[in-house]
Motif scaffolding. Structure first.
Motif, PDB file in Angstrom:
ATOM      1  N   ASP A 121       0.803  -1.217   0.000  1.00  0.00           N
ATOM      2  CA  ASP A 121       0.000   0.000   0.000  1.00  0.00           C
ATOM      3  C   ASP A 121       0.838   1.270   0.000  1.00  0.00           C
ATOM      4  OD1 ASP A 121      -2.263  -1.621   0.244  1.00  0.00           O
ATOM      5  OD2 ASP A 121      -2.256  -1.485   2.429  1.00  0.00           O
ATOM      6  N   ARG A 122       1.976   1.196   0.680  1.00  0.00           N
ATOM      7  CA  ARG A 122       2.762   2.417   0.864  1.00  0.00           C
ATOM      8  C   ARG A 122       4.236   2.059   0.934  1.00  0.00           C
ATOM      9  NH1 ARG A 122       3.275   5.748   5.676  1.00  0.00           N
ATOM     10  NH2 ARG A 122       1.875   4.278   6.738  1.00  0.00           N
ATOM     11  N   ALA A 123       5.072   2.890   0.317  1.00  0.00           N
ATOM     12  CA  ALA A 123       6.516   2.662   0.305  1.00  0.00           C
ATOM     13  C   ALA A 123       7.235   3.990   0.483  1.00  0.00           C
ATOM     14  CB  ALA A 123       6.943   1.985  -0.998  1.00  0.00           C
ATOM     15  N   THR A 124       8.507   3.907   0.816  1.00  0.00           N
ATOM     16  CA  THR A 124       9.344   5.087   0.962  1.00  0.00           C
ATOM     17  C   THR A 124      10.585   4.914   0.093  1.00  0.00           C
ATOM     18  OG1 THR A 124      10.649   6.421   2.527  1.00  0.00           O
ATOM     19  CG2 THR A 124      10.484   4.073   2.984  1.00  0.00           C
ATOM     20  N   THR A 125      11.214   6.003  -0.266  1.00  0.00           N
ATOM     21  CA  THR A 125      12.448   5.942  -1.056  1.00  0.00           C
ATOM     22  C   THR A 125      13.691   6.054  -0.174  1.00  0.00           C
ATOM     23  OG1 THR A 125      12.358   8.351  -1.411  1.00  0.00           O
ATOM     24  CG2 THR A 125      11.306   6.933  -3.074  1.00  0.00           C
ATOM     25  N   LYS A 126      13.487   5.977   1.135  1.00  0.00           N
ATOM     26  CA  LYS A 126      14.585   6.184   2.076  1.00  0.00           C
ATOM     27  C   LYS A 126      15.592   5.036   2.065  1.00  0.00           C
ATOM     28  CE  LYS A 126      15.319   7.483   6.927  1.00  0.00           C
ATOM     29  NZ  LYS A 126      14.637   7.773   8.226  1.00  0.00           N
ATOM     30  N   PHE A 127      15.137   3.828   1.714  1.00  0.00           N
ATOM     31  CA  PHE A 127      16.002   2.651   1.753  1.00  0.00           C
ATOM     32  C   PHE A 127      16.020   1.973   0.378  1.00  0.00           C
ATOM     33  CE2 PHE A 127      13.960   3.196   5.905  1.00  0.00           C
ATOM     34  CZ  PHE A 127      15.073   3.390   6.709  1.00  0.00           C
ATOM     35  N   PRO A 128      17.118   1.298   0.014  1.00  0.00           N
ATOM     36  CA  PRO A 128      17.215   0.682  -1.313  1.00  0.00           C
ATOM     37  C   PRO A 128      16.577  -0.702  -1.400  1.00  0.00           C
ATOM     38  CG  PRO A 128      19.289   0.428  -0.159  1.00  0.00           C
ATOM     39  CD  PRO A 128      18.411   1.271   0.735  1.00  0.00           C
ATOM     40  N   TYR A 129      16.263  -1.321  -0.281  1.00  0.00           N
ATOM     41  CA  TYR A 129      15.723  -2.679  -0.290  1.00  0.00           C
ATOM     42  C   TYR A 129      14.316  -2.676   0.301  1.00  0.00           C
ATOM     43  CZ  TYR A 129      17.376  -2.190   4.494  1.00  0.00           C
ATOM     44  OH  TYR A 129      17.599  -1.711   5.756  1.00  0.00           O
ATOM     45  N   GLY A 130      13.620  -3.810   0.113  1.00  0.00           N
ATOM     46  CA  GLY A 130      12.230  -3.859   0.520  1.00  0.00           C
ATOM     47  C   GLY A 130      11.904  -4.991   1.477  1.00  0.00           C
ATOM     48  N   LEU A 131      10.658  -5.466   1.389  1.00  0.00           N
ATOM     49  CA  LEU A 131      10.113  -6.386   2.363  1.00  0.00           C
ATOM     50  C   LEU A 131      10.725  -7.781   2.275  1.00  0.00           C
ATOM     51  CD1 LEU A 131       6.488  -7.454   1.279  1.00  0.00           C
ATOM     52  CD2 LEU A 131       8.383  -7.012  -0.274  1.00  0.00           C
ATOM     53  N   GLY A 132      10.448  -8.571   3.311  1.00  0.00           N
ATOM     54  CA  GLY A 132      10.743  -9.989   3.307  1.00  0.00           C
ATOM     55  C   GLY A 132       9.447 -10.753   3.521  1.00  0.00           C
ATOM     56  N   VAL A 133       9.345 -11.950   2.960  1.00  0.00           N
ATOM     57  CA  VAL A 133       8.156 -12.789   3.147  1.00  0.00           C
ATOM     58  C   VAL A 133       8.610 -14.216   3.409  1.00  0.00           C
ATOM     59  CG1 VAL A 133       6.659 -11.367   1.693  1.00  0.00           C
ATOM     60  CG2 VAL A 133       7.939 -13.244   0.662  1.00  0.00           C
ATOM     61  N   GLY A 134       7.783 -14.953   4.159  1.00  0.00           N
ATOM     62  CA  GLY A 134       8.159 -16.328   4.434  1.00  0.00           C
ATOM     63  C   GLY A 134       7.206 -17.009   5.373  1.00  0.00           C
ATOM     64  N   ILE A 135       7.706 -18.030   6.041  1.00  0.00           N
ATOM     65  CA  ILE A 135       6.913 -18.826   6.980  1.00  0.00           C
ATOM     66  C   ILE A 135       7.771 -19.172   8.183  1.00  0.00           C
ATOM     67  CG2 ILE A 135       5.334 -19.838   5.272  1.00  0.00           C
ATOM     68  CD1 ILE A 135       7.197 -22.293   5.215  1.00  0.00           C
ATOM     69  N   THR A 136       7.116 -19.537   9.285  1.00  0.00           N
ATOM     70  CA  THR A 136       7.837 -19.956  10.480  1.00  0.00           C
ATOM     71  C   THR A 136       7.002 -20.938  11.279  1.00  0.00           C
ATOM     72  OG1 THR A 136       8.997 -19.204  12.479  1.00  0.00           O
ATOM     73  CG2 THR A 136       6.985 -18.022  11.879  1.00  0.00           C
ATOM     74  N   TYR A 160      14.269 -12.852   0.728  1.00  0.00           N
ATOM     75  CA  TYR A 160      14.740 -11.472   0.655  1.00  0.00           C
ATOM     76  C   TYR A 160      15.402 -11.282  -0.714  1.00  0.00           C
ATOM     77  CZ  TYR A 160      14.288 -11.512   5.756  1.00  0.00           C
ATOM     78  OH  TYR A 160      13.811 -11.625   7.050  1.00  0.00           O
ATOM     79  N   ASP A 161      15.203 -10.148  -1.315  1.00  0.00           N
ATOM     80  CA  ASP A 161      15.692  -9.819  -2.667  1.00  0.00           C
ATOM     81  C   ASP A 161      15.463 -11.005  -3.605  1.00  0.00           C
ATOM     82  OD1 ASP A 161      18.418 -11.314  -2.339  1.00  0.00           O
ATOM     83  OD2 ASP A 161      18.614  -9.741  -0.840  1.00  0.00           O
ATOM     84  N   ARG A 162      16.481 -11.668  -4.076  1.00  0.00           N
ATOM     85  CA  ARG A 162      16.321 -12.823  -4.972  1.00  0.00           C
ATOM     86  C   ARG A 162      16.486 -14.160  -4.245  1.00  0.00           C
ATOM     87  NH1 ARG A 162      16.575 -12.113 -10.410  1.00  0.00           N
ATOM     88  NH2 ARG A 162      16.971 -10.006 -11.170  1.00  0.00           N
ATOM     89  N   ARG A 163      16.763 -14.123  -2.960  1.00  0.00           N
ATOM     90  CA  ARG A 163      17.239 -15.310  -2.264  1.00  0.00           C
ATOM     91  C   ARG A 163      16.221 -15.875  -1.269  1.00  0.00           C
ATOM     92  NH1 ARG A 163      22.511 -12.639   0.115  1.00  0.00           N
ATOM     93  NH2 ARG A 163      20.955 -10.971   0.394  1.00  0.00           N
ATOM     94  N   LEU A 164      16.362 -17.185  -0.997  1.00  0.00           N
ATOM     95  CA  LEU A 164      15.589 -17.861   0.034  1.00  0.00           C
ATOM     96  C   LEU A 164      16.536 -18.337   1.118  1.00  0.00           C
ATOM     97  CD1 LEU A 164      13.030 -19.217   1.211  1.00  0.00           C
ATOM     98  CD2 LEU A 164      13.506 -21.180  -0.295  1.00  0.00           C
ATOM     99  N   PHE A 165      16.167 -18.048   2.378  1.00  0.00           N
ATOM    100  CA  PHE A 165      16.987 -18.432   3.526  1.00  0.00           C
ATOM    101  C   PHE A 165      16.214 -19.405   4.410  1.00  0.00           C
ATOM    102  CE2 PHE A 165      18.547 -14.380   2.107  1.00  0.00           C
ATOM    103  CZ  PHE A 165      19.914 -14.387   2.350  1.00  0.00           C
ATOM    104  N   ASN A 166      16.942 -20.358   4.972  1.00  0.00           N
ATOM    105  CA  ASN A 166      16.384 -21.260   5.981  1.00  0.00           C
ATOM    106  C   ASN A 166      17.209 -21.120   7.238  1.00  0.00           C
ATOM    107  OD1 ASN A 166      16.409 -24.820   6.572  1.00  0.00           O
ATOM    108  ND2 ASN A 166      14.928 -23.349   7.304  1.00  0.00           N
ATOM    109  N   ASN A 167      16.578 -20.609   8.299  1.00  0.00           N
ATOM    110  CA  ASN A 167      17.265 -20.406   9.581  1.00  0.00           C
ATOM    111  C   ASN A 167      18.530 -19.575   9.407  1.00  0.00           C
ATOM    112  OD1 ASN A 167      15.235 -22.013  10.694  1.00  0.00           O
ATOM    113  ND2 ASN A 167      16.452 -23.878  10.455  1.00  0.00           N
ATOM    114  N   SER A 168      18.395 -18.502   8.620  1.00  0.00           N
ATOM    115  CA  SER A 168      19.422 -17.485   8.338  1.00  0.00           C
ATOM    116  C   SER A 168      20.516 -17.955   7.368  1.00  0.00           C
ATOM    117  CB  SER A 168      20.065 -16.949   9.630  1.00  0.00           C
ATOM    118  OG  SER A 168      21.015 -17.846  10.156  1.00  0.00           O
ATOM    119  N   THR A 169      20.399 -19.175   6.831  1.00  0.00           N
ATOM    120  CA  THR A 169      21.369 -19.683   5.860  1.00  0.00           C
ATOM    121  C   THR A 169      20.747 -19.681   4.467  1.00  0.00           C
ATOM    122  OG1 THR A 169      22.441 -21.105   7.499  1.00  0.00           O
ATOM    123  CG2 THR A 169      22.804 -21.648   5.182  1.00  0.00           C
ATOM    124  N   MET A 170      21.442 -19.111   3.486  1.00  0.00           N
ATOM    125  CA  MET A 170      20.911 -19.062   2.128  1.00  0.00           C
ATOM    126  C   MET A 170      20.868 -20.459   1.525  1.00  0.00           C
ATOM    127  SD  MET A 170      22.230 -16.905  -1.203  1.00  0.00           S
ATOM    128  CE  MET A 170      23.642 -17.998  -1.444  1.00  0.00           C
TER     129      MET A 170
END
Length: 244
Positions: A121-136, A160-170
């Motif tokens: 719905d809303r974004a800012t230009t303050k940062f170069p990267y965006g959201l993360g999505v996943g499951i837990t 995040y970006d182009r990558r998928l992480f499991n327990n912080s490991t790509m």
């Protein structure tokens, strides 16, 4: 936007403060809504009342063909310390000047083949990267919610970006699309398909299977970080796939 602050005594003699606002713009539509939220915080040993009024537009996709609001997935009441909820926990946002602490969850564990999907719905230009999505597999009621979801070492799969992480490991280097490029109006979703295969959806397009062996009873996770400030739950593509 025009604001007016007034102070007067009510019928019982108590002083009350009223705040009124008028928004006169071509951008105002019939789907505009407003909610007022407040928090009490400690500041140097004093209690400070913070009041914030939120104007928002109910996103396309929340209304069914019969004209009724679709009572489907909502956000969990527990979230990062910079998160707020409006629209009956259908919309989540974080303070615009905060980079992290924007983790939010689905209100209950996802069923197999159930799509959790949000619209930006809303974004800012303050940062170069965006959201993360996943499951837990972590229950939000029992979790010490981190400022960044990828710091968890147990039961977490995050894109995040182009990558998928499991327990912080790509584990996947390139899912085929950089989700940092998503803008206002774009939609992103997560689904665990039977028999436990993780899929990410971007604007309704299935980006393909990325991870197998996902257990039951996982919560959907949206991390409002970087330039992504506000998202809302939708069922637009879930309805098209007949999996609502």
């Amino acid at each position: 936007m025009h604001f007016h602050l007034g102070r007067r005594k009510n019928e019982t003699g108590q002083w009350t403060t009223t705040i009124s606002a008028i928004k006169d713009s071509v951008d105002v539509t019939e789907s505009m809504n407003m909610e007022v939220i407040h928090k009490i915080t400690d500041c140097g040993g004093r209690k400070v009342l913070n009041v914030k009024g939120i104007f928002f537009e109910v996103p396309i996709g929340l209304t069914g063909v019969d004209g009724n609001l679709l009572a489907k997935l909502r956000f969990h009441k527990m979230g990062g310390k910079n998160t707020y909820f409006v629209n009956e926990y259908r919309t989540a946002f974080r303070q615009n000047d905060a980079e992290n602490n924007g983790v939010v969850f689905s209100s209950h564990p996802l069923k197999m083949n159930q799509l959790i999907e949000v619209q930006i719905d809303r974004a800012t230009t303050k940062f170069p990267y965006g959201l993360g999505v996943g499951i837990t597999t972590n229950d939000p009621n029992e979790l010490a919610i981190p400022d960044h979801m990828n710091s968890l070492k147990v039961g977490t799969w995050m894109y995040y970006d182009r990558r998928l992480f499991n327990n912080s490991t790509m584990i996947v280097k390139d899912i085929g699309r950089n989700i940092d490029e998503l803008q206002r109006g774009d939609q992103i979703g997560i689904m665990v398909k039977k028999p436990g295969v993780l899929h990410i959806f971007i604007n309704g397009n299935d980006m393909g299977p990325n991870m197998a062996g996902i257990p039951d009873n996982v919560y959907g996770v949206i991390e409002l970080r970087g330039k992504t400030v506000q998202v809302s739950m939708i069922e637009k593509h879930a309805k098209l796939m007949h999996i609502m």
